[in-house]
Design a protein around this motif. Structure first.
Motif, short mmCIF file in Angstrom:
data_model
loop_
_atom_site.label_atom_id
_atom_site.label_comp_id
_atom_site.label_asym_id
_atom_site.label_seq_id
_atom_site.Cartn_x
_atom_site.Cartn_y
_atom_site.Cartn_z
N HIS A 1 -2.94 4.44 3.95
CA HIS A 1 -1.29 4.75 3.80
C HIS A 1 -0.90 4.52 5.31
O HIS A 1 -1.43 4.40 6.34
N ALA B 1 -0.59 4.63 -6.91
CA ALA B 1 -1.58 4.72 -7.99
C ALA B 1 -1.34 5.08 -9.29
O ALA B 1 -1.95 4.55 -10.19
N SER C 1 2.66 7.38 -3.52
CA SER C 1 1.76 6.60 -3.90
C SER C 1 1.91 5.87 -5.18
O SER C 1 2.48 6.29 -6.23
N PRO D 1 -5.18 0.39 -2.33
CA PRO D 1 -5.14 1.90 -2.34
C PRO D 1 -6.19 2.36 -1.35
O PRO D 1 -6.68 1.85 -0.55
N LYS D 2 -6.07 3.80 -1.31
CA LYS D 2 -6.90 4.38 -0.25
C LYS D 2 -6.39 4.45 1.16
O LYS D 2 -7.11 4.97 1.86
N THR E 1 0.83 -1.25 0.13
CA THR E 1 -0.14 0.00 0.05
C THR E 1 0.86 1.14 -0.04
O THR E 1 1.86 1.10 0.02
N ASP E 2 0.26 2.49 0.14
CA ASP E 2 0.81 3.75 -0.02
C ASP E 2 1.45 4.09 1.40
O ASP E 2 1.25 3.61 2.35
N TRP E 3 2.54 4.87 1.06
CA TRP E 3 3.10 5.39 2.41
C TRP E 3 3.68 6.70 2.47
O TRP E 3 3.85 7.27 1.18
N TRP E 4 3.67 7.49 3.51
CA TRP E 4 3.77 8.72 3.66
C TRP E 4 5.20 9.05 4.46
O TRP E 4 5.15 8.46 5.57
N GLN F 1 4.10 12.57 0.31
CA GLN F 1 3.10 11.51 0.14
C GLN F 1 3.84 10.44 -1.15
O GLN F 1 3.86 10.91 -2.13
N TYR G 1 -1.91 -4.55 -4.93
CA TYR G 1 -1.96 -3.20 -4.28
C TYR G 1 -3.19 -2.87 -3.50
O TYR G 1 -4.28 -2.94 -4.33
#
Length: 334
Positions: free
Chosen positions: A208, A136, A134, A205-206, A120-123, A132, A203
């Motif tokens: 993080h 996506a 991402s 999404p949405k 998934t995403d990470w910040w 941020q 993956y």
């Protein structure tokens, strides 16, 4: 959590002297949907109030606390692996944070996709800003990834890192795949081993993961010579693992090895654990031969800032030390 409730996801959180971060983490976890989830806190011999704070919440539903004598984060994670009951494993560092719905989204995605690995995403959270990261925009419509594509991301970009966080793993991928007992980078080889052995990667999404950069007292600020050698050596080990499965990734593997040596050199210049008398010699050990690869680095997709820093490091200890000191002064003034 009822006695008959099946645990799908085990969340592993190693804890050592992070008392000021734990209340925030507890609040964040208590806001999550923890149905079919267990949270495993392993206190690695904390000498501050971390152990006391963990004992105050050990009766919370879904929370489990285990104390051990100080043996390092790798030993704490290995102990947790022996305790997990879930089909899937997620890792969170106690000084980091997660977004709303993080755990439920990963749990549900694991059940729906039957994936071996979820990413998934990470910040990246610094004192002055949050960056941020991402996936996506890089994936298009498809959320399914191959092991090779994830290796590519890790070796050439920051969208996916070779760290445990912002991922979920099938528990079977850690059977016989334990963390080496070293202070730094103990997660890189097991994480990459799991990814290389994964058949299905998706993956999510949405959501993080929020990674806290270089907190005060962090090991990142006090790496000694052994730590830096371990750091470079795990990249060498991963290079062999990747090339055995994906020999076509050789240019990216070479780039990763060079970048790891660059980073080791930069750490030499800033570490309080290496004396002034030793720094030049240690720097020379890691920088040897970097200059000859300058054309390769310049033609790579490395950002211009990274290319320039590579050239500075390859030019020697004196100029690198000057630049690192100047950057530190500038950060203080900003």
């Amino acid at each position: 959590m009822g006695k008959s409730e099946r645990i799908v996801l085990s969340v592993i959180i190693p804890v050592h002297n992070v008392e000021r971060f734990l209340p925030r983490l507890f609040q964040s976890l208590c806001r999550q949907d923890l149905h079919q989830v267990e949270i495993l806190f392993i206190d690695d011999g904390s000498t501050d109030a971390s152990g006391v704070l963990l004992d105050e919440v050990k009766e919370y539903a879904h929370f489990k606390v285990k104390h051990q004598h100080n043996a390092g984060v790798a030993a704490a994670r290995n102990l947790a692996l022996d305790m997990v009951q879930g089909d899937y494993i997620c890792f969170i560092d106690p000084d980091d944070d997660i977004s709303e719905g993080y755990i439920a989204s990963l749990r549900d995605a694991a059940l729906q996709t039957k994936a071996d690995v979820l990413v998934t995403d990470w910040w990246e959270c610094r004192q002055d800003k949050t960056v941020q990261m991402s996936l996506a925009n890089s994936l298009g419509a498809s959320q399914q990834l191959s092991s090779e594509s994830v290796c590519r991301f890790i070796l050439q970009s920051d969208l996916i890192l070779g760290s445990l966080w912002a991922k979920v793993f099938s528990a079977r991928l850690f059977e016989g795949n334990r963390f080496p007992l070293q202070r730094t980078c103990s997660d890189f080889v097991p994480c990459m081993t799991a990814i290389i052995n994964a058949q299905k990667i998706f993956y999510v999404p949405k959501i993080h993961y929020l990674y806290t950069v270089s907190r005060g007292g962090s090991l990142q600020n006090s790496k000694n010579e052994r730590d830096l050698s371990d750091f470079v050596n795990v990249h060498k080990t991963v290079s062999r693992l990747v090339l055995q499965r994906y020999p076509e990734l050789e240019p990216l593997v070479r780039f990763d090895l060079l970048r790891s040596r660059q980073q080791a050199c930069m750490s030499v210049c800033t570490s309080d654990a290496i004396t002034e008398n030793r720094r030049r010699s240690v720097f020379r050990h890691f920088s040897d031969g970097l200059l000859s690869f300058t054309p390769f680095i310049w033609k790579s997709n490395y950002p211009l800032k990274g290319k320039m820093m590579y050239i500075i490091v390859a030019s020697g200890y004196g100029v690198t030390q000057l630049v690192m000191k100047a950057k530190k002064i500038i950060r203080r003034k900003v």
